[in-house]
Design a protein around this motif. Structure first.
Motif, PDB file in Angstrom:
ATOM      1  N   THR A  47       0.834  -1.202   0.000  1.00  0.00           N
ATOM      2  CA  THR A  47       0.000   0.000   0.000  1.00  0.00           C
ATOM      3  C   THR A  47       0.870   1.253   0.000  1.00  0.00           C
ATOM      4  N   GLY A  48       1.964   1.214   0.760  1.00  0.00           N
ATOM      5  CA  GLY A  48       2.864   2.367   0.833  1.00  0.00           C
ATOM      6  C   GLY A  48       3.446   2.738  -0.511  1.00  0.00           C
ATOM      7  N   ALA A  49       3.776   1.720  -1.312  1.00  0.00           N
ATOM      8  CA  ALA A  49       4.342   1.987  -2.640  1.00  0.00           C
ATOM      9  C   ALA A  49       3.344   2.743  -3.509  1.00  0.00           C
ATOM     10  N   LEU A  50       2.073   2.391  -3.402  1.00  0.00           N
ATOM     11  CA  LEU A  50       1.045   3.080  -4.201  1.00  0.00           C
ATOM     12  C   LEU A  50       0.707   4.447  -3.619  1.00  0.00           C
ATOM     13  N   TYR A  51       0.730   4.565  -2.305  1.00  0.00           N
ATOM     14  CA  TYR A  51       0.507   5.883  -1.701  1.00  0.00           C
ATOM     15  C   TYR A  51       1.604   6.865  -2.120  1.00  0.00           C
ATOM     16  N   LYS A  52       2.818   6.340  -2.299  1.00  0.00           N
ATOM     17  CA  LYS A  52       3.940   7.200  -2.710  1.00  0.00           C
ATOM     18  C   LYS A  52       3.902   7.527  -4.193  1.00  0.00           C
ATOM     19  N   ASP A  53       3.224   6.688  -4.990  1.00  0.00           N
ATOM     20  CA  ASP A  53       3.153   6.891  -6.444  1.00  0.00           C
ATOM     21  C   ASP A  53       1.685   6.957  -6.856  1.00  0.00           C
ATOM     22  N   ARG A  54       1.072   8.110  -6.607  1.00  0.00           N
ATOM     23  CA  ARG A  54      -0.355   8.281  -6.875  1.00  0.00           C
ATOM     24  C   ARG A  54      -0.677   8.169  -8.360  1.00  0.00           C
ATOM     25  N   GLU A  55       0.242   8.570  -9.211  1.00  0.00           N
ATOM     26  CA  GLU A  55      -0.006   8.437 -10.656  1.00  0.00           C
ATOM     27  C   GLU A  55      -0.113   6.971 -11.051  1.00  0.00           C
ATOM     28  N   LYS A  56       0.729   6.135 -10.457  1.00  0.00           N
ATOM     29  CA  LYS A  56       0.643   4.696 -10.730  1.00  0.00           C
ATOM     30  C   LYS A  56      -0.690   4.144 -10.233  1.00  0.00           C
ATOM     31  N   MET A  57      -1.098   4.562  -9.019  1.00  0.00           N
ATOM     32  CA  MET A  57      -2.382   4.109  -8.477  1.00  0.00           C
ATOM     33  C   MET A  57      -3.516   4.487  -9.432  1.00  0.00           C
ATOM     34  N   ARG A  58      -3.499   5.737  -9.892  1.00  0.00           N
ATOM     35  CA  ARG A  58      -4.540   6.199 -10.814  1.00  0.00           C
ATOM     36  C   ARG A  58      -4.503   5.421 -12.130  1.00  0.00           C
ATOM     37  N   SER A  59      -3.318   5.176 -12.646  1.00  0.00           N
ATOM     38  CA  SER A  59      -3.224   4.497 -13.945  1.00  0.00           C
ATOM     39  C   SER A  59      -3.718   3.056 -13.851  1.00  0.00           C
ATOM     40  N   ILE A  60      -3.465   2.394 -12.718  1.00  0.00           N
ATOM     41  CA  ILE A  60      -3.959   1.022 -12.545  1.00  0.00           C
ATOM     42  C   ILE A  60      -5.491   1.024 -12.487  1.00  0.00           C
TER      43      ILE A  60
END
Length: 196
Positions: A47-60
Protein backbone atom coordinates in the motif's frame (compact mmCIF):
# COMPACT_ATOMS: atom_id res chain seq x y z
CA UNK A 1 -11.22 -1.86 -4.88
CA UNK A 2 -9.70 -4.20 -2.30
CA UNK A 3 -8.24 -3.53 1.14
CA UNK A 4 -4.57 -3.99 2.02
CA UNK A 5 -4.83 -7.79 1.86
CA UNK A 6 -5.13 -7.57 -1.92
CA UNK A 7 -8.01 -8.94 -3.97
CA UNK A 8 -9.23 -11.86 -1.84
CA UNK A 9 -12.35 -13.92 -1.20
CA UNK A 10 -13.82 -10.95 0.69
CA UNK A 11 -13.96 -8.74 -2.42
CA UNK A 12 -15.14 -11.68 -4.50
CA UNK A 13 -18.04 -12.24 -2.04
CA UNK A 14 -18.98 -8.55 -2.17
CA UNK A 15 -18.81 -8.65 -5.98
CA UNK A 16 -21.12 -11.67 -5.99
CA UNK A 17 -23.56 -9.84 -3.68
CA UNK A 18 -23.68 -6.94 -6.14
CA UNK A 19 -24.03 -9.29 -9.12
CA UNK A 20 -27.02 -10.92 -7.38
CA UNK A 21 -28.61 -7.46 -7.31
CA UNK A 22 -28.22 -7.25 -11.09
CA UNK A 23 -25.04 -5.19 -11.39
CA UNK A 24 -22.07 -5.89 -13.63
CA UNK A 25 -19.03 -5.87 -11.34
CA UNK A 26 -15.31 -5.58 -12.02
CA UNK A 27 -12.86 -5.94 -9.13
CA UNK A 28 -9.58 -4.18 -9.89
CA UNK A 29 -6.40 -5.68 -8.43
CA UNK A 30 -4.05 -2.83 -7.52
CA UNK A 31 -1.22 -5.10 -6.32
CA UNK A 32 -0.90 -7.45 -9.30
CA UNK A 33 -1.60 -11.06 -10.07
CA UNK A 34 -0.98 -13.38 -7.14
CA UNK A 35 0.13 -10.64 -4.74
CA UNK A 36 -1.83 -11.34 -1.54
CA UNK A 37 0.21 -10.08 1.42
CA UNK A 38 -0.49 -11.77 4.76
CA UNK A 39 2.05 -10.06 7.04
CA UNK A 40 1.48 -6.47 8.18
CA UNK A 41 4.94 -5.44 6.99
CA UNK A 42 4.12 -6.67 3.47
CA UNK A 43 0.70 -5.02 3.49
CA UNK A 44 2.32 -1.72 4.47
CA UNK A 45 4.95 -2.15 1.76
CA UNK A 46 2.42 -2.73 -1.04
CA UNK A 47 0.00 0.00 0.00
CA UNK A 48 2.86 2.37 0.83
CA UNK A 49 4.34 1.99 -2.64
CA UNK A 50 1.05 3.08 -4.20
CA UNK A 51 0.51 5.88 -1.70
CA UNK A 52 3.94 7.20 -2.71
CA UNK A 53 3.15 6.89 -6.44
CA UNK A 54 -0.36 8.28 -6.87
CA UNK A 55 -0.01 8.44 -10.66
CA UNK A 56 0.64 4.70 -10.73
CA UNK A 57 -2.38 4.11 -8.48
CA UNK A 58 -4.54 6.20 -10.81
CA UNK A 59 -3.22 4.50 -13.95
CA UNK A 60 -3.96 1.02 -12.55
CA UNK A 61 -7.53 2.06 -11.69
CA UNK A 62 -7.99 3.57 -15.16
CA UNK A 63 -6.63 0.36 -16.70
CA UNK A 64 -9.15 -1.57 -14.60
CA UNK A 65 -11.96 0.57 -15.98
CA UNK A 66 -10.73 0.01 -19.54
CA UNK A 67 -10.58 -3.75 -18.93
CA UNK A 68 -14.13 -3.66 -17.54
CA UNK A 69 -15.21 -1.83 -20.71
CA UNK A 70 -13.41 -4.37 -22.89
CA UNK A 71 -15.35 -7.13 -21.11
CA UNK A 72 -18.65 -5.40 -21.89
CA UNK A 73 -19.10 -3.20 -18.84
CA UNK A 74 -20.70 0.20 -19.25
CA UNK A 75 -18.07 2.43 -17.65
CA UNK A 76 -20.09 5.51 -18.63
CA UNK A 77 -22.70 4.37 -16.10
CA UNK A 78 -20.51 3.28 -13.20
CA UNK A 79 -19.87 3.71 -9.50
CA UNK A 80 -16.47 3.02 -7.91
CA UNK A 81 -16.36 1.55 -4.41
CA UNK A 82 -13.67 0.31 -2.10
CA UNK A 83 -12.84 -0.99 1.36
CA UNK A 84 -10.13 0.39 3.69
CA UNK A 85 -7.11 0.96 1.41
CA UNK A 86 -9.54 0.57 -1.48
CA UNK A 87 -11.70 3.34 -0.03
CA UNK A 88 -8.68 5.64 -0.07
CA UNK A 89 -7.97 4.56 -3.65
CA UNK A 90 -11.56 5.36 -4.67
CA UNK A 91 -11.14 8.88 -3.26
CA UNK A 92 -7.92 9.16 -5.28
CA UNK A 93 -9.95 8.23 -8.36
CA UNK A 94 -12.48 10.92 -7.45
CA UNK A 95 -9.75 13.56 -7.18
CA UNK A 96 -8.35 12.45 -10.56
CA UNK A 97 -11.49 13.69 -12.32
CA UNK A 98 -12.53 10.22 -13.50
CA UNK A 99 -15.91 10.27 -15.25
CA UNK A 100 -17.71 8.06 -12.76
CA UNK A 101 -21.23 8.65 -11.41
CA UNK A 102 -20.28 8.02 -7.79
CA UNK A 103 -17.45 7.13 -5.42
CA UNK A 104 -18.12 5.09 -2.27
CA UNK A 105 -15.64 4.49 0.54
CA UNK A 106 -16.22 1.93 3.29
CA UNK A 107 -13.95 2.65 6.30
CA UNK A 108 -11.32 4.03 3.94
CA UNK A 109 -8.45 6.42 4.38
CA UNK A 110 -9.78 9.98 4.18
CA UNK A 111 -6.73 12.25 4.02
CA UNK A 112 -5.86 14.19 0.88
CA UNK A 113 -2.22 14.23 -0.25
CA UNK A 114 -0.47 17.57 -0.32
CA UNK A 115 -1.07 19.37 -3.61
CA UNK A 116 -4.33 17.53 -4.36
CA UNK A 117 -7.95 18.60 -4.06
CA UNK A 118 -11.46 17.67 -5.20
CA UNK A 119 -11.94 20.42 -7.79
CA UNK A 120 -12.01 17.91 -10.68
CA UNK A 121 -14.39 15.45 -8.99
CA UNK A 122 -17.37 14.70 -11.23
CA UNK A 123 -19.50 12.23 -9.27
CA UNK A 124 -21.10 12.19 -5.83
CA UNK A 125 -18.97 10.98 -2.92
CA UNK A 126 -20.34 8.61 -0.27
CA UNK A 127 -18.26 7.97 2.84
CA UNK A 128 -19.22 5.31 5.41
CA UNK A 129 -17.05 5.45 8.51
CA UNK A 130 -16.90 3.92 11.96
CA UNK A 131 -17.01 6.50 14.73
CA UNK A 132 -14.81 4.19 16.84
CA UNK A 133 -12.19 3.86 14.07
CA UNK A 134 -8.83 4.41 15.79
CA UNK A 135 -6.87 4.40 12.51
CA UNK A 136 -8.85 7.05 10.61
CA UNK A 137 -10.09 9.61 13.11
CA UNK A 138 -13.20 11.74 13.29
CA UNK A 139 -10.88 14.71 12.71
CA UNK A 140 -9.97 13.12 9.35
CA UNK A 141 -13.69 12.64 8.67
CA UNK A 142 -14.48 16.28 9.48
CA UNK A 143 -11.53 17.48 7.40
CA UNK A 144 -12.79 15.62 4.36
CA UNK A 145 -16.29 17.03 4.87
CA UNK A 146 -14.83 20.53 4.86
CA UNK A 147 -12.82 19.79 1.70
CA UNK A 148 -15.78 18.38 -0.20
CA UNK A 149 -18.04 21.23 0.85
CA UNK A 150 -15.39 23.78 -0.07
CA UNK A 151 -14.95 22.21 -3.51
CA UNK A 152 -18.71 22.09 -4.11
CA UNK A 153 -18.70 18.29 -4.45
CA UNK A 154 -22.01 16.52 -3.84
CA UNK A 155 -21.44 14.20 -0.93
CA UNK A 156 -22.97 12.18 1.86
CA UNK A 157 -20.93 11.13 4.89
CA UNK A 158 -22.19 8.79 7.59
CA UNK A 159 -20.63 7.50 10.79
CA UNK A 160 -21.70 4.40 12.69
CA UNK A 161 -21.44 4.65 16.46
CA UNK A 162 -19.22 2.03 18.08
CA UNK A 163 -18.03 0.69 14.72
CA UNK A 164 -14.25 0.21 14.48
CA UNK A 165 -11.99 0.25 11.44
CA UNK A 166 -12.83 -2.57 8.96
CA UNK A 167 -16.34 -2.95 10.41
CA UNK A 168 -17.67 -4.70 7.26
CA UNK A 169 -15.19 -7.60 7.19
CA UNK A 170 -17.17 -10.78 7.83
CA UNK A 171 -15.76 -13.09 10.48
CA UNK A 172 -13.15 -10.65 11.79
CA UNK A 173 -13.01 -9.45 15.39
CA UNK A 174 -13.84 -5.95 14.08
CA UNK A 175 -17.02 -6.98 12.27
CA UNK A 176 -20.04 -4.90 13.31
CA UNK A 177 -23.21 -6.44 11.93
CA UNK A 178 -25.39 -3.37 12.46
CA UNK A 179 -22.93 -0.98 10.81
CA UNK A 180 -22.30 -3.45 8.00
CA UNK A 181 -26.01 -3.93 7.30
CA UNK A 182 -26.79 -0.22 7.47
CA UNK A 183 -23.83 0.79 5.28
CA UNK A 184 -24.64 -1.89 2.70
CA UNK A 185 -28.25 -0.69 2.54
CA UNK A 186 -27.05 2.88 2.12
CA UNK A 187 -24.60 1.84 -0.60
CA UNK A 188 -27.14 -0.18 -2.59
CA UNK A 189 -29.48 2.83 -2.48
CA UNK A 190 -26.60 4.97 -3.70
CA UNK A 191 -26.10 2.55 -6.60
CA UNK A 192 -29.78 2.72 -7.53
CA UNK A 193 -29.70 6.50 -7.46
CA UNK A 194 -26.49 6.91 -9.45
CA UNK A 195 -26.77 4.26 -12.16
CA UNK A 196 -29.31 4.13 -14.96
Amino acid sequence: IHDWDGLTDYEIKRSEMLHELGYAVFATDLFGKGVRPTEVVDKKQHTGALYKDREKMRSIMQAGMMKAKELGGNVDNAVAMGYCFGGAAVLELARSGAKVNGFASFHGGLSTPEGQDYKATQGKVLVMHGTADSMITMADFAGLADELEGAGVAHEMVTYGGAPHAFTVFGSDRYDEVADTQSWTLFTGFLEAHTK
